[in-house]
Write a protein that holds these residues in place. Structure first.
Motif, PDB file in Angstrom:
ATOM      1  N   ILE A 191      -2.548  -3.417  18.273  1.00 18.18           N
ATOM      2  CA  ILE A 191      -3.627  -3.624  17.301  1.00 18.18           C
ATOM      3  C   ILE A 191      -4.305  -4.949  17.617  1.00 18.18           C
ATOM      4  CG2 ILE A 191      -4.098  -4.162  14.875  1.00 18.18           C
ATOM      5  CD1 ILE A 191      -2.203  -2.141  14.051  1.00 18.18           C
ATOM      6  N   ASP A 192      -5.620  -4.936  17.727  1.00 16.16           N
ATOM      7  CA  ASP A 192      -6.358  -6.184  17.952  1.00 16.16           C
ATOM      8  C   ASP A 192      -6.336  -6.977  16.639  1.00 16.16           C
ATOM      9  OD1 ASP A 192      -8.078  -8.196  18.460  1.00 16.16           O
ATOM     10  OD2 ASP A 192      -9.811  -6.932  18.938  1.00 16.16           O
ATOM     11  N   GLU A 220      -8.389  -8.219   6.147  1.00 19.72           N
ATOM     12  CA  GLU A 220      -8.693  -6.920   5.523  1.00 19.72           C
ATOM     13  C   GLU A 220      -8.941  -5.837   6.581  1.00 19.72           C
ATOM     14  OE1 GLU A 220      -8.588  -5.141   2.909  1.00 19.72           O
ATOM     15  OE2 GLU A 220      -7.611  -6.816   1.888  1.00 19.72           O
ATOM     16  N   LYS A 221      -9.690  -6.216   7.613  1.00 22.14           N
ATOM     17  CA  LYS A 221     -10.008  -5.226   8.659  1.00 22.14           C
ATOM     18  C   LYS A 221      -8.742  -4.819   9.408  1.00 22.14           C
ATOM     19  CE  LYS A 221     -14.873  -5.853   9.604  1.00 22.14           C
ATOM     20  NZ  LYS A 221     -15.784  -6.821  10.252  1.00 22.14           N
ATOM     21  N   VAL A 222      -7.890  -5.800   9.692  1.00 19.52           N
ATOM     22  CA  VAL A 222      -6.641  -5.471  10.400  1.00 19.52           C
ATOM     23  C   VAL A 222      -5.791  -4.561   9.496  1.00 19.52           C
ATOM     24  CG1 VAL A 222      -4.528  -6.411  11.417  1.00 19.52           C
ATOM     25  CG2 VAL A 222      -6.688  -7.590  11.778  1.00 19.52           C
ATOM     26  N   LEU A 281      -3.143   0.592   8.188  1.00 23.24           N
ATOM     27  CA  LEU A 281      -2.931   1.679   7.234  1.00 23.24           C
ATOM     28  C   LEU A 281      -3.307   3.028   7.841  1.00 23.24           C
ATOM     29  CD1 LEU A 281      -1.830   1.821   4.429  1.00 23.24           C
ATOM     30  CD2 LEU A 281      -4.148   1.566   3.513  1.00 23.24           C
ATOM     31  N   LYS A 282      -4.361   3.032   8.643  1.00 18.06           N
ATOM     32  CA  LYS A 282      -4.804   4.286   9.268  1.00 18.06           C
ATOM     33  C   LYS A 282      -3.732   4.792  10.236  1.00 18.06           C
ATOM     34  CE  LYS A 282      -8.150   7.081  11.225  1.00 18.06           C
ATOM     35  NZ  LYS A 282      -7.233   8.102  11.662  1.00 18.06           N
ATOM     36  N   ALA A 315       0.838  -1.208   0.000  1.00 20.67           N
ATOM     37  CA  ALA A 315       0.000   0.000   0.000  1.00 20.67           C
ATOM     38  C   ALA A 315       0.874   1.261   0.000  1.00 20.67           C
ATOM     39  CB  ALA A 315      -0.911  -0.003   1.227  1.00 20.67           C
ATOM     40  N   LEU A 316       1.971   1.250   0.756  1.00 21.20           N
ATOM     41  CA  LEU A 316       2.844   2.438   0.806  1.00 21.20           C
ATOM     42  C   LEU A 316       3.553   2.653  -0.526  1.00 21.20           C
ATOM     43  CD1 LEU A 316       4.460   2.137   4.376  1.00 21.20           C
ATOM     44  CD2 LEU A 316       2.617   3.670   3.646  1.00 21.20           C
ATOM     45  N   ARG A 317       3.940   1.549  -1.167  1.00 19.68           N
ATOM     46  CA  ARG A 317       4.618   1.678  -2.470  1.00 19.68           C
ATOM     47  C   ARG A 317       3.673   2.255  -3.514  1.00 19.68           C
ATOM     48  NH1 ARG A 317       7.528  -3.768  -1.184  1.00 19.68           N
ATOM     49  NH2 ARG A 317       9.464  -2.941  -0.321  1.00 19.68           N
TER      50      ARG A 317
END
Ligand code: TYD
Length: 211
Positions: free
Chosen positions: A187-188, A194-196, A201-202, A26-28
């Motif tokens: 982080i839970d 996908e949710k994690v 990302l947030k 995602a960062l790339r």
């Protein structure tokens, strides 16, 4: 400009390695210059050390284990992490010094003073800018590693520890979270991949946006 140093931590089976690949992708896409790496084994020497003391059936003394993780880290910091940060990259590592605090400290029972001394020596004081700890109930994490082992994926000495050991390791990580809430976020991980990923990302986007 110095880059940013981000690490992922969690007990075995927490899903952090999948999340690391997803974050780096995602960062790339956002055109960040990202270097992904891992401990132990982020360098050629580290991979040889890893094989020698982790992927073995030989008994390894707890002190030798502590010092070998430190040796792997010293090489990693000097030849990979520091140069990449100097070039302004975002370095994302699958584990770093907090793992020694949790596994060798809380898990194996070395005092905080001892592990902190060894960590400082190995890292030359280099701390992470942001660390994400993927938290999962021990039973669930163990179930994941057991099914991995059944599938014949590579096993290492740490995969055969008891749930008591992992409970101590988890408590070690949660202690860091309590002491350094800005740097070390929990982080839970007991949620869909996908949710994690969205949560990761947030946190990382907010962090990069504010720096
Ligand atoms: P690895 O196969 O890389 O597992 P994972 O995908 O769970 O990270 O194995 C690394 C093992 O080494 C893991 O059980 C955690 C342990 N470890 C320590 O005990 N101390 C440390 O300082 C580090 C970096 C890892």
């Amino acid at each position: 400009m110095r880059g940013k140093f981000i690490t992922f931590e969690g007990i075995d089976g927490s899903g952090k390695s999948t999340q690391l690949r997803m974050l780096a992708g995602a960062l790339r896409l956002q055109k960040f210059d990202v270097l992904t790496t891992c401990e132990p084994g982020g360098t050629p020497l580290g991979r040889r050390l890893r094989e020698a003391f982790l992927e073995t059936e030989e008994n390894v003394s707890p002190l030798a284990e502590l010092l070998l993780f430190a040796a792997d880290r010293a090489q990693h910091v000097d030849f990979l992490i520091k140069p990449a940060l100097k070039q302004g990259k975002i370095v994302v590592s699958d584990r770093y010094a907090d793992a020694t605090f949790a596994y060798q400290g809380a898990g194996r029972g070395f005092s905080e003073e001892t592990v902190n001394q060894v960590i400082n020596l190995a890292t030359d004081g280099l701390k992470t800018d942001l660390t994400l700890f993927f938290d999962l109930p021990i039973e669930k994490a163990l179930a994941r590693t057991n099914s991995r082992n059944r599938k014949g994926e590579q096993k290492n000495r740490m995969d055969s520890e008891t749930s008591d050991f992992y409970s101590r390791v988890r408590a070690g990580y949660l202690k860091i979270a309590k002491n350094e809430p800005q740097r070390f976020r929990v982080i839970d991980a007991n949620d869909s991949v996908e949710k994690v990923h969205k949560k990761v990302l947030k946190i990382v986007s907010d962090f990069l946006g504010h720096k």
